[in-house]
Design a protein around this motif. Sequence first.
Motif, PDB file in Angstrom:
ATOM      1  N   ILE A   1      -0.378   0.986 -24.663  1.00 14.86           N
ATOM      2  CA  ILE A   1       0.407   1.436 -23.508  1.00 14.86           C
ATOM      3  C   ILE A   1       1.158   0.245 -22.925  1.00 14.86           C
ATOM      4  CG2 ILE A   1       0.316   2.553 -21.244  1.00 14.86           C
ATOM      5  CD1 ILE A   1      -2.428   3.704 -22.091  1.00 14.86           C
ATOM      6  N   GLY A   2       2.434   0.469 -22.603  1.00 16.21           N
ATOM      7  CA  GLY A   2       3.224  -0.517 -21.882  1.00 16.21           C
ATOM      8  C   GLY A   2       3.862   0.151 -20.673  1.00 16.21           C
ATOM      9  N   PHE A   3       3.894  -0.545 -19.524  1.00 12.97           N
ATOM     10  CA  PHE A   3       4.477   0.109 -18.357  1.00 12.97           C
ATOM     11  C   PHE A   3       5.172  -0.917 -17.465  1.00 12.97           C
ATOM     12  CE2 PHE A   3       0.199  -1.083 -17.129  1.00 12.97           C
ATOM     13  CZ  PHE A   3       0.314  -1.542 -15.827  1.00 12.97           C
ATOM     14  N   ALA A   4       6.140  -0.407 -16.702  1.00 12.80           N
ATOM     15  CA  ALA A   4       6.861  -1.197 -15.707  1.00 12.80           C
ATOM     16  C   ALA A   4       7.350  -0.227 -14.639  1.00 12.80           C
ATOM     17  CB  ALA A   4       8.029  -1.940 -16.340  1.00 12.80           C
TER      18      ALA A   4
ATOM     19  N   ASN B   1       0.814  -1.214   0.000  1.00 11.35           N
ATOM     20  CA  ASN B   1       0.000   0.000   0.000  1.00 11.35           C
ATOM     21  C   ASN B   1       0.849   1.267   0.000  1.00 11.35           C
ATOM     22  OD1 ASN B   1      -2.574  -1.270   0.062  1.00 11.35           O
ATOM     23  ND2 ASN B   1      -2.206  -1.798   2.206  1.00 11.35           N
ATOM     24  N   LEU B   2       2.179   1.101   0.074  1.00 13.22           N
ATOM     25  CA  LEU B   2       3.050   2.275   0.124  1.00 13.22           C
ATOM     26  C   LEU B   2       3.270   2.834  -1.278  1.00 13.22           C
ATOM     27  CD1 LEU B   2       5.675   1.046   2.720  1.00 13.22           C
ATOM     28  CD2 LEU B   2       3.706   2.537   3.097  1.00 13.22           C
ATOM     29  N   GLU B   3       3.514   4.131  -1.351  1.00 14.28           N
ATOM     30  CA  GLU B   3       3.692   4.802  -2.648  1.00 14.28           C
ATOM     31  C   GLU B   3       5.124   5.313  -2.741  1.00 14.28           C
ATOM     32  OE1 GLU B   3       0.644   7.786  -2.764  1.00 14.28           O
ATOM     33  OE2 GLU B   3      -0.941   6.333  -3.201  1.00 14.28           O
ATOM     34  N   HIS B   4       6.018   4.415  -3.114  1.00 12.05           N
ATOM     35  CA  HIS B   4       7.444   4.760  -3.208  1.00 12.05           C
ATOM     36  C   HIS B   4       8.048   4.368  -4.550  1.00 12.05           C
ATOM     37  CE1 HIS B   4       8.053   6.088   0.944  1.00 12.05           C
ATOM     38  NE2 HIS B   4       7.208   5.125   1.292  1.00 12.05           N
ATOM     39  N   ASP B   5       7.214   4.045  -5.562  1.00 13.76           N
ATOM     40  CA  ASP B   5       7.725   3.541  -6.843  1.00 13.76           C
ATOM     41  C   ASP B   5       7.726   4.626  -7.911  1.00 13.76           C
ATOM     42  OD1 ASP B   5       7.984   0.960  -5.799  1.00 13.76           O
ATOM     43  OD2 ASP B   5       5.853   0.556  -6.165  1.00 13.76           O
ATOM     44  N   LEU B   6       8.586   4.428  -8.888  1.00 15.05           N
ATOM     45  CA  LEU B   6       8.555   5.230 -10.124  1.00 15.05           C
ATOM     46  C   LEU B   6       8.033   4.315 -11.234  1.00 15.05           C
ATOM     47  CD1 LEU B   6      12.035   6.992  -9.964  1.00 15.05           C
ATOM     48  CD2 LEU B   6       9.850   7.914  -9.223  1.00 15.05           C
ATOM     49  N   THR B   7       6.897   4.638 -11.821  1.00 19.21           N
ATOM     50  CA  THR B   7       6.337   3.809 -12.898  1.00 19.21           C
ATOM     51  C   THR B   7       6.580   4.503 -14.245  1.00 19.21           C
ATOM     52  OG1 THR B   7       4.660   2.852 -11.469  1.00 19.21           O
ATOM     53  CG2 THR B   7       4.270   2.737 -13.844  1.00 19.21           C
ATOM     54  N   PHE B   8       7.285   3.790 -15.164  1.00 17.64           N
ATOM     55  CA  PHE B   8       7.576   4.311 -16.501  1.00 17.64           C
ATOM     56  C   PHE B   8       6.486   3.820 -17.460  1.00 17.64           C
ATOM     57  CE2 PHE B   8      11.535   4.384 -14.261  1.00 17.64           C
ATOM     58  CZ  PHE B   8      12.152   5.546 -14.701  1.00 17.64           C
ATOM     59  N   ILE B   9       5.739   4.747 -18.043  1.00 15.99           N
ATOM     60  CA  ILE B   9       4.567   4.427 -18.880  1.00 15.99           C
ATOM     61  C   ILE B   9       4.838   4.908 -20.294  1.00 15.99           C
ATOM     62  CG2 ILE B   9       2.085   4.720 -19.159  1.00 15.99           C
ATOM     63  CD1 ILE B   9       2.109   5.632 -16.119  1.00 15.99           C
TER      64      ILE B   9
ATOM     65  N   VAL C   1      14.441  -0.624 -17.213  1.00 14.74           N
ATOM     66  CA  VAL C   1      12.999  -0.671 -16.913  1.00 14.74           C
ATOM     67  C   VAL C   1      12.201  -0.038 -18.054  1.00 14.74           C
ATOM     68  CG1 VAL C   1      11.212   0.153 -15.331  1.00 14.74           C
ATOM     69  CG2 VAL C   1      13.337  -0.767 -14.418  1.00 14.74           C
ATOM     70  N   ILE C   2      12.749   1.031 -18.654  1.00 18.56           N
ATOM     71  CA  ILE C   2      12.088   1.617 -19.837  1.00 18.56           C
ATOM     72  C   ILE C   2      12.060   0.599 -20.968  1.00 18.56           C
ATOM     73  CG2 ILE C   2      12.263   3.404 -21.623  1.00 18.56           C
ATOM     74  CD1 ILE C   2      13.285   5.309 -19.536  1.00 18.56           C
ATOM     75  N   ASP C   3      13.170  -0.147 -21.151  1.00 20.55           N
ATOM     76  CA  ASP C   3      13.187  -1.199 -22.178  1.00 20.55           C
ATOM     77  C   ASP C   3      12.110  -2.255 -21.892  1.00 20.55           C
ATOM     78  OD1 ASP C   3      16.800  -1.188 -22.597  1.00 20.55           O
ATOM     79  OD2 ASP C   3      15.236   0.017 -23.524  1.00 20.55           O
ATOM     80  N   ILE C   4      11.919  -2.598 -20.607  1.00 24.99           N
ATOM     81  CA  ILE C   4      10.885  -3.578 -20.246  1.00 24.99           C
ATOM     82  C   ILE C   4       9.499  -3.007 -20.570  1.00 24.99           C
ATOM     83  CG2 ILE C   4       9.829  -4.787 -18.307  1.00 24.99           C
ATOM     84  CD1 ILE C   4      12.640  -4.911 -17.040  1.00 24.99           C
TER      85      ILE C   4
END
Length: 678
Positions: free
Chosen positions: A577-580, A479-487, A597-600
């Motif tokens: 859309i692709g995201f990781a 539930n924590l919000e500590h991520d960077l999501t690349f979309i 991660v952008i490549d993923i």
Amino acid sequence: MFTIPNNKCYAQNDEALSALANEIKLDPQSVIDKTESLINDSPKEKSLSLRFLQLQAYVANDLDMRSIPKIAILKQLAIDLKRNDILVETLIFQAMIARRNEHYSDALKYNFQAFKLSEKLHNPEIKTRVLQNLAQLYSELERYKESLEFYDRALLLSNQVNQDISNEILIEKGLVYLMLGNYFQAKALLNQALHTINKTSANAYSLKVYLGQLYVILGDYPKALLYLESLTSATLENLPAQTRRNYFEYLARAYLQQGNFTKAITIAKQQLLKNYNTRFLSHQANLQKIVAQAYFQQLDYENAYTFLQRYNLVQQAVHEKVRDSKVLQLEAQFSKEQQESKIKLLEQDSALQKSLYENQKIAQEQKHQRERYHQQLSIIALIVGFIILLFAFRQLQVRKYTKRLEHNVKERTKELAYKNQELKEISVLDQLTGLHNRRFLYQSIDKDISRVDRYYHEMNASLEQAAPENTVNHHIDNNLEHDLTFILIDLDHFKQVNDNYGHSAGDNVLVQMKTLIKQTFRESDFLIRWGGEEFLIVARYVNRYKINAVIERFRKAVATHTFVLNNTKSIHCSCSIGFASYPFSQHHPKLFTWEQVIDIADIALYSAKENKRDAWVGLLAGEQLENVSKLTKMAVTDNAEHYGMTRVKNSTSAMLNEQKLACVSSINITHAKNLFNQ
């Protein structure tokens, strides 16, 4: 781009030297050996011509570093013999060598030295060549506006020389528009050159390579192969080395897109062997990516993973070179201009101080005169008094002028500071949409990456301390919000919009996409135009397990939006859309870099594209990831079953060995479903 000038012989009446000049393209090493044996025994004039031919042969043979000691001797000899024409040509070659080795400040210095000398020669061909090289340099520094201005000036002068040089400049100008993504303008210029060019010249063969490159980018692969396959091995030998590299790269890419994977692998591997341990890192990275994609399509995941790893390593080196060589050297050039401006202000201040000192000296002399002639006639006293009043008035004027000058200097300094800030802001913005560009990402992402890395390092350390016997299955609060999501967002069938309605209509669609992006995502997120019709969103400090709701909301917003093309026409578009998220594995935060991660995310985007588009695909590491061998792939949309996709829950995992880790991400949904159900 590097355009090697046509081989010149500055001793037109000497048949032996003319023969050597014609031999440079066929066998440059032979010319180097022959000129070396003749230089020392020849008179100065002939020695100068021989040394210049030898320099051309070194450059044609890609032996730049060996030519550097020779250049200093050649330049001094040209100065001694007052041959400014050869001196200018030598400076052009010296600038070209500096560019090849990415010493851009030196290249700029040599080009401007050549430019100043060429103004005195009244030789339109040499002036054209200097302007052409300046345009090439600014193009490599990504200062495309200045590059196009120099090409326009060169094109005007080339009309006084010959059509071959005009065609050469048209081709290079078209390549600048190609790099800017203005494919319509690039196509128009290249086709203009195609109609006027000599069909058997080396420029004609280079033009076919660039047309093939253009049509590969536009996705017209049969037409690209029509141009590329028309070149024989004999004609390729006459092309500059960089043009040959471009030819094989885009030929392999065309075969890959046409489904001829074996040919693509063969060509790319041959070129990798030829260019191994060379400075052409971007070329190597592109070839390795082509091989990885071809192996993947052949289901050879082990080789695909190997070449993908090599691609990531080389691509990282390329990014470091871009930042270290181009951006820093441009900043150095900008600092140099600032220093020159400060020096001019100091010189003005020094002149003012000198004037004040002289005025004080005059005043002292006048004082002595007044003491010496105090007893003289009253008329003399009146004259002296008048002189004193005149001097006082002059002093008052000088003080007023000084204050006004100081005020102007302060205002000018403020204006320069404002302009400098404005330039910095413009350099990180996309001109069409007003969103940020790639440079902004590379300048801004490091602080966020460090913050996320620090959080997960402390989190895993505390969990390991609490349960050291079970370091893999630590439970991290979801539930924590500590991520960077690349979309990564890509407009579906965008090429058809440009083809059917024109590039201005396509620009309108991209501008409206910016509005939809800003309405859906937060101001604190990084909103970036990644290239062409592709956008990158960096959702900062979010929960990776909840971000899919925002992405689905954006997908629906695009699908239901009416894109207005002009006053009478409008269309509907969709996007894939692709995201990781970073870190890709919460238990192994250092496993993948943010670039990987952008490549993923790009692999996920490719999967969405492969499955009828208007969908999103996200890639997550499984919660029970052991020795980096478990991935969970989500293909979750509200209309997933409509597009032949199956929901893959977080608890469903596919056990894969480490070598297949990077490849499973980009397989199509149907094949992925079989793996996950095993």
